[in-house]
Design a protein around this motif. Structure first.
Motif, PDB file in Angstrom:
ATOM      1  N   UNK A 222       0.833  -1.203   0.000  1.00  0.00           N
ATOM      2  CA  UNK A 222       0.000   0.000   0.000  1.00  0.00           C
ATOM      3  C   UNK A 222       0.866   1.251   0.000  1.00  0.00           C
ATOM      4  N   UNK A 223       1.799   1.311   0.944  1.00  0.00           N
ATOM      5  CA  UNK A 223       2.611   2.515   1.101  1.00  0.00           C
ATOM      6  C   UNK A 223       3.476   2.771  -0.120  1.00  0.00           C
ATOM      7  N   UNK A 224       4.124   1.735  -0.641  1.00  0.00           N
ATOM      8  CA  UNK A 224       5.027   1.947  -1.760  1.00  0.00           C
ATOM      9  C   UNK A 224       4.281   2.162  -3.075  1.00  0.00           C
ATOM     10  N   UNK A 225       3.111   1.554  -3.230  1.00  0.00           N
ATOM     11  CA  UNK A 225       2.312   1.798  -4.436  1.00  0.00           C
ATOM     12  C   UNK A 225       1.835   3.245  -4.476  1.00  0.00           C
ATOM     13  N   UNK A 226       1.347   3.741  -3.354  1.00  0.00           N
ATOM     14  CA  UNK A 226       0.928   5.139  -3.288  1.00  0.00           C
ATOM     15  C   UNK A 226       2.107   6.069  -3.545  1.00  0.00           C
ATOM     16  N   UNK A 227       3.236   5.770  -2.917  1.00  0.00           N
ATOM     17  CA  UNK A 227       4.412   6.620  -3.088  1.00  0.00           C
ATOM     18  C   UNK A 227       4.857   6.644  -4.542  1.00  0.00           C
ATOM     19  N   UNK A 228       4.911   5.479  -5.185  1.00  0.00           N
ATOM     20  CA  UNK A 228       5.349   5.416  -6.575  1.00  0.00           C
ATOM     21  C   UNK A 228       4.368   6.132  -7.490  1.00  0.00           C
ATOM     22  N   UNK A 229       3.077   5.916  -7.272  1.00  0.00           N
ATOM     23  CA  UNK A 229       2.079   6.557  -8.127  1.00  0.00           C
ATOM     24  C   UNK A 229       2.196   8.073  -8.040  1.00  0.00           C
TER      25      UNK A 229
END
Length: 300
Positions: free
Chosen positions: A151-158
């Motif tokens: 969740x955290x890294x997907x949001x950050x990357x997006x």
């Protein structure tokens, strides 16, 4: 923290559909669209290939949890084929996100069956986890942490490479993620109530529970070793998104020069990615899902 004692009856049989999954299936009204569908923020975020730029950071965050590292080291082929394991994991993740109901359920049950066999006893003390402590992949706290890293890294990357989401969209994405996690066995009640609460949980876990021992560092070395041709990129893209305590735990250097390189990369990629055509920008699973839905709705 309390120690988890695994329940060997978590899955009643190879073809069983647990009641929690059955309840989620009952809530869907368009099986061809799966659990989320084209209008969901889950699809909007997860279709982006650019999320893979944070893939190494996601793996390192997961392995920085001593219990996760123990399970991966003793019950997988990660050390021999870390990138292969990463690819197979995301095939299942994409099947759950973009598949129709039957495909998504089958993928979720496959993951649950794999997790059911991942149990053991620690052979080293790392952080607050001592020799002799039991671990199990179906431990709700470990399941939550592994999903939290996604969740955290997907949001950050997006938001780094594509665009910034509104607060409403960010909360909608988080709600979609709680459904995704429930399919893998995390109860709805276990998730923090809001995205802000989730951020507090994530930061607290980084501070209180993460520690890198021999197993975690061996797995990190295996990952970097297989990607040795890309090692300079790993050192920047893989380490850049990590919280400082995790970099320190792995002994990964982060200098002002590397920060400048990371900032330059994200600025460049953040300009290029949004302008790419869909066939390059989006993952194949998303494009196949869109074609499937169009075909089924046309033939209905």
């Amino acid at each position: 923290m309390d120690r988890f004692e695994p329940d060997d009856t978590a899955l009643a049989g190879p073809n069983a559909i647990p009641p929690d999954i059955a309840a989620l299936v009952d809530e869907t009204d368009a099986p061809a669209r799966g659990f989320f569908g084209p209008d969901s923020v889950m699809w909007t975020v997860s279709r982006e290939r650019a999320l893979l730029f944070n893939g190494v950071a996601t793996i390192l965050l997961q392995l920085a949890h001593p219990q996760v590292a123990a399970g991966v080291a003793e019950h997988s082929d990660f050390e021999a084929d870390p990138l292969g394991r990463f690819r197979r994991t995301f095939e299942l993740v994409h099947a759950v996100i973009f598949g129709d109901i039957q495909t998504a359920v089958e993928a979720a049950l496959t993951v649950r069956a794999i997790h059911a066999g991942v149990t053991g006893t620690r052979d080293e003390t790392v952080g607050s986890f001592a020799v002799g402590d039991r671990y199990a992949a179906v431990d709700p706290e470990l399941l939550l942490w592994v999903h939290a890293t996604l969740i955290a890294q997907s949001l950050a990357a997006y938001e780094t490479y594509v665009t910034t989401l509104s607060e409403t969209a960010r909360e909608a994405y988080y709600r979609d993620c709680t459904v995704f996690g429930q399919l893998f066995g995390v109860s709805a009640a276990q998730y923090p109530e809001t995205l802000a609460d989730f951020t507090d949980y994530f930061e607290r876990t980084v501070t209180e529970d993460l520690a890198v021992g021999t197993r975690g560092d061996d797995l990190r070395r295996a990952l970097f070793r297989q990607g040795r041709v890309l090692k300079p990129l790993y050192a920047i893209l893989g380490v850049g998104p990590l919280p400082d305590p995790v970099r320190t735990a792995y002994g990964l250097p982060w200098t002002a020069r590397r920060q400048r390189a990371f900032d330059a990369w994200t600025a460049l990629a953040g300009t290029v990615v949004p302008s790419l055509p869909g066939r390059l920008r989006y993952v194949p699973a998303y494009r196949r899902a869109c074609a499937r839905i169009q075909r089924r709705e046309r033939d209905a």
